[in-house]
Write an enzyme that holds these catalytic residues in place. Structure first.
Site, PDB file in Angstrom:
ATOM      1  N   ASP A  13      15.982   1.434  -6.691  1.00  0.00           N
ATOM      2  CA  ASP A  13      15.162   1.343  -6.263  1.00  0.00           C
ATOM      3  C   ASP A  13      14.267   2.774  -5.637  1.00  0.00           C
ATOM      4  O   ASP A  13      15.835   3.517  -5.930  1.00  0.00           O
ATOM      5  CB  ASP A  13      14.850   0.511  -5.026  1.00  0.00           C
ATOM      6  N   SER A  14      13.907   4.029  -5.706  1.00  0.00           N
ATOM      7  CA  SER A  14      13.923   5.072  -5.269  1.00  0.00           C
ATOM      8  C   SER A  14      14.615   5.061  -3.717  1.00  0.00           C
ATOM      9  O   SER A  14      14.447   6.481  -4.436  1.00  0.00           O
ATOM     10  CB  SER A  14      11.794   5.452  -5.045  1.00  0.00           C
ATOM     11  N   TYR A  45       9.195   7.657  -5.170  1.00  0.00           N
ATOM     12  CA  TYR A  45       8.641   8.080  -6.839  1.00  0.00           C
ATOM     13  C   TYR A  45       7.182   7.992  -6.854  1.00  0.00           C
ATOM     14  O   TYR A  45       6.362   8.034  -7.869  1.00  0.00           O
ATOM     15  CB  TYR A  45       8.902   7.144  -7.515  1.00  0.00           C
ATOM     16  N   GLY A  46       6.848   7.495  -6.087  1.00  0.00           N
ATOM     17  CA  GLY A  46       4.911   6.980  -6.394  1.00  0.00           C
ATOM     18  C   GLY A  46       4.279   7.881  -6.963  1.00  0.00           C
ATOM     19  O   GLY A  46       3.085   7.430  -7.410  1.00  0.00           O
ATOM     20  N   CYS A  76      11.574  -2.572  -7.410  1.00  0.00           N
ATOM     21  CA  CYS A  76      10.114  -1.315  -7.627  1.00  0.00           C
ATOM     22  C   CYS A  76       9.153  -1.348  -8.629  1.00  0.00           C
ATOM     23  O   CYS A  76       9.560  -1.082  -9.561  1.00  0.00           O
ATOM     24  CB  CYS A  76      10.981   0.350  -7.426  1.00  0.00           C
ATOM     25  N   ASN A  77       8.099  -1.212  -7.672  1.00  0.00           N
ATOM     26  CA  ASN A  77       7.048  -1.997  -8.516  1.00  0.00           C
ATOM     27  C   ASN A  77       6.342  -0.396  -9.097  1.00  0.00           C
ATOM     28  O   ASN A  77       6.225  -0.319 -10.389  1.00  0.00           O
ATOM     29  CB  ASN A  77       5.516  -1.218  -7.393  1.00  0.00           C
ATOM     30  N   THR A  78       6.889   0.710  -8.263  1.00  0.00           N
ATOM     31  CA  THR A  78       6.660   2.202  -9.520  1.00  0.00           C
ATOM     32  C   THR A  78       7.017   2.227 -10.522  1.00  0.00           C
ATOM     33  O   THR A  78       6.073   2.248 -11.484  1.00  0.00           O
ATOM     34  CB  THR A  78       6.414   3.530  -8.215  1.00  0.00           C
ATOM     35  N   GLU A 161      11.172   5.994   4.160  1.00  0.00           N
ATOM     36  CA  GLU A 161      12.149   6.999   4.160  1.00  0.00           C
ATOM     37  C   GLU A 161      12.847   8.138   4.771  1.00  0.00           C
ATOM     38  O   GLU A 161      13.930   8.255   5.583  1.00  0.00           O
ATOM     39  CB  GLU A 161      11.816   7.627   2.840  1.00  0.00           C
ATOM     40  N   CYS A 195       4.976  -2.609  -2.812  1.00  0.00           N
ATOM     41  CA  CYS A 195       5.573  -1.802  -2.704  1.00  0.00           C
ATOM     42  C   CYS A 195       7.031  -2.421  -1.981  1.00  0.00           C
ATOM     43  O   CYS A 195       6.642  -2.734  -0.484  1.00  0.00           O
ATOM     44  CB  CYS A 195       5.095  -0.491  -2.020  1.00  0.00           C
ATOM     45  N   THR A 196       7.973  -2.161  -2.720  1.00  0.00           N
ATOM     46  CA  THR A 196       8.841  -2.595  -1.981  1.00  0.00           C
ATOM     47  C   THR A 196       9.523  -2.206  -0.791  1.00  0.00           C
ATOM     48  O   THR A 196      10.447  -2.869   0.019  1.00  0.00           O
ATOM     49  CB  THR A 196      10.314  -2.821  -2.955  1.00  0.00           C
ATOM     50  N   HIS A 197       9.106  -0.995  -0.241  1.00  0.00           N
ATOM     51  CA  HIS A 197       9.409  -0.420   0.950  1.00  0.00           C
ATOM     52  C   HIS A 197       8.568  -1.177   2.058  1.00  0.00           C
ATOM     53  O   HIS A 197       8.864  -1.167   3.149  1.00  0.00           O
ATOM     54  CB  HIS A 197       8.700   1.285   1.039  1.00  0.00           C
TER      55      HIS A 197
END
Ligand code: DGL
Length: 277
Positions: A13-14, A45-46, A76-78, A161, A195-197
């Site tokens: 993931d980012s 990354y979004g 990560c979806n992005t 983040e 979004c995995t966040h």
């Protein structure tokens, strides 16, 4: 199996978001070895272009292959929206034809049919994921009668983040973006956290959605889909070592990552710094 012959499943993931997928893997398939790689130094990354997300993601996947992973999950979806197809169709056949890279969008879309009751669905994601149209296209193929509204949430990943996800300031952004989505279709009964966040903000999100609205977190569905994939591909399953270990790598500071990741995973972890190029 000794360390030198470990062939873990890579999870990328980012930043911290992929931990919401990893924790489900660890709970439901604890016998496998995993490596988690967070590109925290370059998150989010979004808002980045297709080219940049693709380049960063391919760098990470290559590094995970070098570490011995035969299979990498883009948690990560992005990255799944912007890089997965090129990696699968262009890079893998030349560079690593026996290895596989899977994303999170398809397993999520497949789950929607069993979650929505009235066919009115909302999706929240990064600007990159939403603008890519990936969910609209994939849902349109599998469930053409579903009505889908989307909204991107530019501040949610930075809130996670920067460890602001449980602070009072987060409420403003979470409420604003949820309200916008629900205004587009007041009949929405299911919201995909695309979004995995976002599951790391679940305490805030739950406060601002009506009680009847279901929040679809991806971890369970992605984990189920990975188990199913390994069952259908015994040749890949045999290549994934099963020692029950998990190692962590970040492109940012080790201390910062282990502090936050330990909070998100509810356990102490050891992490190593790497650079990607
Ligand atoms: N967790 C990521 C996703 O699922 C990436 C977020 C970001 O880096 O902007 O889209």
């Amino acid at each position: 199996m000794s360390n030198s012959t470990k062939t873990p499943i890579g999870v990328f993931d980012s930043g911290y978001g992929g931990l919401t997928i990893l924790r489900q893997f660890l709970a439901s398939m604890p016998e496998y070895d995993f490596i988690y790689l967070g590109d925290n130094a370059r998150a989010p990354y979004g808002t980045r272009s297709f080219e940049v997300v693709y380049e960063f993601t391919w760098q990470a996947v290559r590094r995970l292959f070098e570490m011995g992973c035969p299979l990498v999950i883009l948690a990560c979806n992005t990255a799944s929206a912007k890089a997965l197809r090129s990696i699968q169709q262009i890079n893998l056949p030349h560079t690593a034809p026996e290895n596989r890279v899977l994303g999170v969008i398809r397993p999520t879309v497949e789950a929607i049919g069993e979650v929505t009751r009235n066919g009115h669905v909302g999706i929240l994601g990064t600007e990159g994921t939403i603008r890519s149209g990936s969910y609209v296209i994939e849902i349109g193929k599998l469930f053409p009668s579903i009505s889908l509204q989307s909204e991107f949430c530019p501040m949610w990943v930075p809130l996670v983040e920067n460890r602001e996800f449980d602070q009072p300031g987060a409420d403003y952004f979470v409420r604003k973006d949820l309200d916008r989505l629900l205004q587009k279709d007041p009949l929405i009964d299911t919201i995909i956290l695309g979004c995995t966040h976002y599951p790391l903000l679940i305490n805030k999100i739950s406060q601002y959605v009506p009680e009847h609205v279901r929040l679809l977190e991806q971890g369970e569905y992605v984990s189920r889909s990975l188990a199913d994939y390994l069952h259908r591909h015994p040749e890949m399953d045999k290549r994934c070592s099963k020692g029950g270990t998990c190692s962590f790598f970040t492109t940012e500071s080790e201390e910062k990552f282990s502090d936050s990741a330990s909070v998100f995973l509810h356990e102490e972890i050891h992490v190593q710094h790497i650079t990607l190029e």
